[in-house]
Design a protein around this motif. Structure first.
Motif, PDB file in Angstrom:
ATOM      1  N   ILE A   5      13.831  -5.827 -13.522  1.00  0.00           N
ATOM      2  CA  ILE A   5      13.988  -5.016 -12.310  1.00  0.00           C
ATOM      3  C   ILE A   5      12.831  -5.286 -11.353  1.00  0.00           C
ATOM      4  CG2 ILE A   5      13.976  -2.654 -11.381  1.00  0.00           C
ATOM      5  CD1 ILE A   5      15.460  -1.848 -14.006  1.00  0.00           C
ATOM      6  N   LEU A   6      11.619  -5.320 -11.887  1.00  0.00           N
ATOM      7  CA  LEU A   6      10.426  -5.573 -11.081  1.00  0.00           C
ATOM      8  C   LEU A   6      10.515  -6.924 -10.382  1.00  0.00           C
ATOM      9  CD1 LEU A   6       7.543  -4.717 -10.237  1.00  0.00           C
ATOM     10  CD2 LEU A   6       6.731  -5.787 -12.356  1.00  0.00           C
ATOM     11  N   TYR A   7      10.869  -7.961 -11.128  1.00  0.00           N
ATOM     12  CA  TYR A   7      10.959  -9.305 -10.549  1.00  0.00           C
ATOM     13  C   TYR A   7      12.053  -9.368  -9.488  1.00  0.00           C
ATOM     14  CZ  TYR A   7      10.857 -14.343 -10.076  1.00  0.00           C
ATOM     15  OH  TYR A   7      10.729 -15.611  -9.553  1.00  0.00           O
ATOM     16  N   CYS A   8      13.234  -8.882  -9.834  1.00  0.00           N
ATOM     17  CA  CYS A   8      14.366  -8.945  -8.892  1.00  0.00           C
ATOM     18  C   CYS A   8      14.096  -8.128  -7.627  1.00  0.00           C
ATOM     19  CB  CYS A   8      15.648  -8.475  -9.571  1.00  0.00           C
ATOM     20  SG  CYS A   8      16.254  -9.633 -10.823  1.00  0.00           S
ATOM     21  N   ALA A   9      13.522  -6.957  -7.789  1.00  0.00           N
ATOM     22  CA  ALA A   9      13.222  -6.117  -6.620  1.00  0.00           C
ATOM     23  C   ALA A   9      12.174  -6.780  -5.736  1.00  0.00           C
ATOM     24  CB  ALA A   9      12.741  -4.736  -7.072  1.00  0.00           C
ATOM     25  N   THR A  10      11.129  -7.311  -6.359  1.00  0.00           N
ATOM     26  CA  THR A  10      10.047  -7.933  -5.586  1.00  0.00           C
ATOM     27  C   THR A  10      10.530  -9.167  -4.853  1.00  0.00           C
ATOM     28  OG1 THR A  10       8.435  -7.104  -7.204  1.00  0.00           O
ATOM     29  CG2 THR A  10       7.690  -8.841  -5.705  1.00  0.00           C
ATOM     30  N   ILE A  11      11.240 -10.042  -5.538  1.00  0.00           N
ATOM     31  CA  ILE A  11      11.701 -11.265  -4.884  1.00  0.00           C
ATOM     32  C   ILE A  11      12.783 -10.950  -3.852  1.00  0.00           C
ATOM     33  CG2 ILE A  11      13.514 -12.049  -6.487  1.00  0.00           C
ATOM     34  CD1 ILE A  11      12.204 -14.908  -6.143  1.00  0.00           C
ATOM     35  N   GLY A  12      13.593  -9.940  -4.118  1.00  0.00           N
ATOM     36  CA  GLY A  12      14.616  -9.549  -3.147  1.00  0.00           C
ATOM     37  C   GLY A  12      14.010  -9.064  -1.843  1.00  0.00           C
ATOM     38  N   VAL A  13      13.025  -8.181  -1.951  1.00  0.00           N
ATOM     39  CA  VAL A  13      12.334  -7.689  -0.756  1.00  0.00           C
ATOM     40  C   VAL A  13      11.622  -8.837  -0.061  1.00  0.00           C
ATOM     41  CG1 VAL A  13      10.444  -6.202   0.055  1.00  0.00           C
ATOM     42  CG2 VAL A  13      12.090  -5.327  -1.627  1.00  0.00           C
ATOM     43  N   PHE A  14      10.937  -9.660  -0.835  1.00  0.00           N
ATOM     44  CA  PHE A  14      10.187 -10.792  -0.278  1.00  0.00           C
ATOM     45  C   PHE A  14      11.110 -11.718   0.506  1.00  0.00           C
ATOM     46  CE2 PHE A  14       7.843 -14.712  -0.121  1.00  0.00           C
ATOM     47  CZ  PHE A  14       6.509 -14.345  -0.101  1.00  0.00           C
ATOM     48  N   LEU A  15      12.237 -12.113  -0.090  1.00  0.00           N
ATOM     49  CA  LEU A  15      13.146 -13.047   0.573  1.00  0.00           C
ATOM     50  C   LEU A  15      13.759 -12.457   1.840  1.00  0.00           C
ATOM     51  CD1 LEU A  15      14.948 -14.632  -2.515  1.00  0.00           C
ATOM     52  CD2 LEU A  15      13.251 -15.723  -1.018  1.00  0.00           C
ATOM     53  N   CYS A  16      14.166 -11.203   1.767  1.00  0.00           N
ATOM     54  CA  CYS A  16      14.761 -10.558   2.958  1.00  0.00           C
ATOM     55  C   CYS A  16      13.747 -10.464   4.094  1.00  0.00           C
ATOM     56  CB  CYS A  16      15.300  -9.173   2.613  1.00  0.00           C
ATOM     57  SG  CYS A  16      16.763  -9.206   1.567  1.00  0.00           S
ATOM     58  N   LEU A  17      12.556  -9.983   3.777  1.00  0.00           N
ATOM     59  CA  LEU A  17      11.526  -9.874   4.813  1.00  0.00           C
ATOM     60  C   LEU A  17      11.095 -11.245   5.327  1.00  0.00           C
ATOM     61  CD1 LEU A  17       9.191  -7.031   3.482  1.00  0.00           C
ATOM     62  CD2 LEU A  17      10.864  -6.913   5.352  1.00  0.00           C
ATOM     63  N   ASP A  18      10.961 -12.212   4.418  1.00  0.00           N
ATOM     64  CA  ASP A  18      10.496 -13.534   4.850  1.00  0.00           C
ATOM     65  C   ASP A  18      11.533 -14.230   5.720  1.00  0.00           C
ATOM     66  OD1 ASP A  18       8.304 -15.226   5.002  1.00  0.00           O
ATOM     67  OD2 ASP A  18       8.998 -16.489   3.360  1.00  0.00           O
ATOM     68  N   PHE A  19      12.802 -13.997   5.452  1.00  0.00           N
ATOM     69  CA  PHE A  19      13.841 -14.553   6.326  1.00  0.00           C
ATOM     70  C   PHE A  19      13.640 -14.049   7.758  1.00  0.00           C
ATOM     71  CE2 PHE A  19      17.900 -14.055   8.515  1.00  0.00           C
ATOM     72  CZ  PHE A  19      18.311 -15.377   8.569  1.00  0.00           C
ATOM     73  N   LEU A  20      13.406 -12.760   7.885  1.00  0.00           N
ATOM     74  CA  LEU A  20      13.174 -12.179   9.212  1.00  0.00           C
ATOM     75  C   LEU A  20      11.879 -12.700   9.831  1.00  0.00           C
ATOM     76  CD1 LEU A  20      14.225  -8.482   8.483  1.00  0.00           C
ATOM     77  CD2 LEU A  20      15.529 -10.211   9.763  1.00  0.00           C
ATOM     78  N   GLY A  21      10.817 -12.706   9.049  1.00  0.00           N
ATOM     79  CA  GLY A  21       9.527 -13.160   9.557  1.00  0.00           C
ATOM     80  C   GLY A  21       9.533 -14.616   9.961  1.00  0.00           C
ATOM     81  N   THR A 123       4.431  -3.890  -3.405  1.00  0.00           N
ATOM     82  CA  THR A 123       4.455  -2.423  -3.409  1.00  0.00           C
ATOM     83  C   THR A 123       5.878  -1.906  -3.563  1.00  0.00           C
ATOM     84  OG1 THR A 123       2.489  -2.422  -2.001  1.00  0.00           O
ATOM     85  CG2 THR A 123       3.742  -0.370  -2.126  1.00  0.00           C
ATOM     86  N   ALA A 124       6.801  -2.488  -2.828  1.00  0.00           N
ATOM     87  CA  ALA A 124       8.204  -2.079  -2.942  1.00  0.00           C
ATOM     88  C   ALA A 124       8.748  -2.386  -4.333  1.00  0.00           C
ATOM     89  CB  ALA A 124       9.044  -2.777  -1.876  1.00  0.00           C
ATOM     90  N   GLY A 125       8.404  -3.548  -4.868  1.00  0.00           N
ATOM     91  CA  GLY A 125       8.867  -3.914  -6.203  1.00  0.00           C
ATOM     92  C   GLY A 125       8.398  -2.931  -7.267  1.00  0.00           C
ATOM     93  N   VAL A 126       7.137  -2.545  -7.208  1.00  0.00           N
ATOM     94  CA  VAL A 126       6.605  -1.577  -8.174  1.00  0.00           C
ATOM     95  C   VAL A 126       7.268  -0.213  -7.973  1.00  0.00           C
ATOM     96  CG1 VAL A 126       4.530  -0.298  -8.863  1.00  0.00           C
ATOM     97  CG2 VAL A 126       4.412  -2.780  -8.555  1.00  0.00           C
ATOM     98  N   ALA A 127       7.425   0.206  -6.749  1.00  0.00           N
ATOM     99  CA  ALA A 127       8.061   1.507  -6.482  1.00  0.00           C
ATOM    100  C   ALA A 127       9.500   1.518  -6.998  1.00  0.00           C
ATOM    101  CB  ALA A 127       8.027   1.808  -4.985  1.00  0.00           C
ATOM    102  N   ILE A 128      10.219   0.443  -6.782  1.00  0.00           N
ATOM    103  CA  ILE A 128      11.619   0.363  -7.253  1.00  0.00           C
ATOM    104  C   ILE A 128      11.656   0.329  -8.777  1.00  0.00           C
ATOM    105  CG2 ILE A 128      13.668  -1.123  -7.303  1.00  0.00           C
ATOM    106  CD1 ILE A 128      12.886  -1.889  -4.337  1.00  0.00           C
ATOM    107  N   ALA A 129      10.780  -0.460  -9.387  1.00  0.00           N
ATOM    108  CA  ALA A 129      10.752  -0.536 -10.863  1.00  0.00           C
ATOM    109  C   ALA A 129      10.429   0.831 -11.463  1.00  0.00           C
ATOM    110  CB  ALA A 129       9.740  -1.583 -11.315  1.00  0.00           C
ATOM    111  N   ARG A 130       9.501   1.552 -10.850  1.00  0.00           N
ATOM    112  CA  ARG A 130       9.173   2.900 -11.345  1.00  0.00           C
ATOM    113  C   ARG A 130      10.357   3.849 -11.196  1.00  0.00           C
ATOM    114  NH1 ARG A 130       2.985   3.516  -9.001  1.00  0.00           N
ATOM    115  NH2 ARG A 130       2.009   2.385 -10.721  1.00  0.00           N
ATOM    116  N   ALA A 131      11.085   3.708 -10.115  1.00  0.00           N
ATOM    117  CA  ALA A 131      12.232   4.584  -9.872  1.00  0.00           C
ATOM    118  C   ALA A 131      13.337   4.369 -10.906  1.00  0.00           C
ATOM    119  CB  ALA A 131      12.768   4.367  -8.460  1.00  0.00           C
ATOM    120  N   PHE A 132      13.468   3.143 -11.402  1.00  0.00           N
ATOM    121  CA  PHE A 132      14.518   2.834 -12.374  1.00  0.00           C
ATOM    122  C   PHE A 132      14.042   2.901 -13.816  1.00  0.00           C
ATOM    123  CE2 PHE A 132      16.454   1.150  -8.559  1.00  0.00           C
ATOM    124  CZ  PHE A 132      17.790   1.496  -8.735  1.00  0.00           C
TER     125      PHE A 132
END
Length: 133
Positions: A5-21, A123-132
């Protein structure tokens, strides 16, 4: 399961944000300053290798210790920002030191983006992993 969950959440956020950036912050400046050097389409395999490894390193040094030691999200943000500064700073300052058309605007923009992107994604990855968990 938490690690997945941690890996998928972190890379998911990273890829989405990096596409925009990359699309709206980095690309215009790089096109202006080194446009003739840029490919029309990026090479997917080297990009995949970088993203997969970068996120794994980020988890190893920041996110997993944060979960194991119950560190605050501010701790995650600050330590991830340091990893981002190291990675993006190495790339940008090396290029600035060695390539004639590399500009200070490119350095400032990409370095700032890399620090922000890395810190927010971890930060988002850790928050999401903690939530799940």
């Amino acid at each position: 399961m938490t690690l997945l969950i941690l890996y998928c959440a972190t890379i998911g956020v990273f890829l989405c944000l990096d596409f925009l950036g990359l699309s709206y912050l980095i690309k215009p400046i790089f096109e202006r300053d080194i446009g003739p050097l840029l490919l029309d389409n990026f090479r997917i395999f080297p990009a995949f290798v970088f993203y997969a490894f970068y996120i794994a390193v980020l988890l190893w040094f920041v996110s997993v210790p944060a979960l194991a030691q119950d560190r605050s999200l501010w701790w995650v943000f600050g330590n991830a920002a340091l990893i981002g500064a190291l990675a993006y700073g190495t790339y940008e300052f090396t290029n600035f030191a060695t390539l004639k058309d590399w500009t200070s605007a490119m350095v400032a923009t990409d370095l700032t983006w890399g620090v922000f992107l890395t810190a927010v994604s971890a930060t988002a990855g850790v928050a999401i992993a903690r939530a799940f968990s």
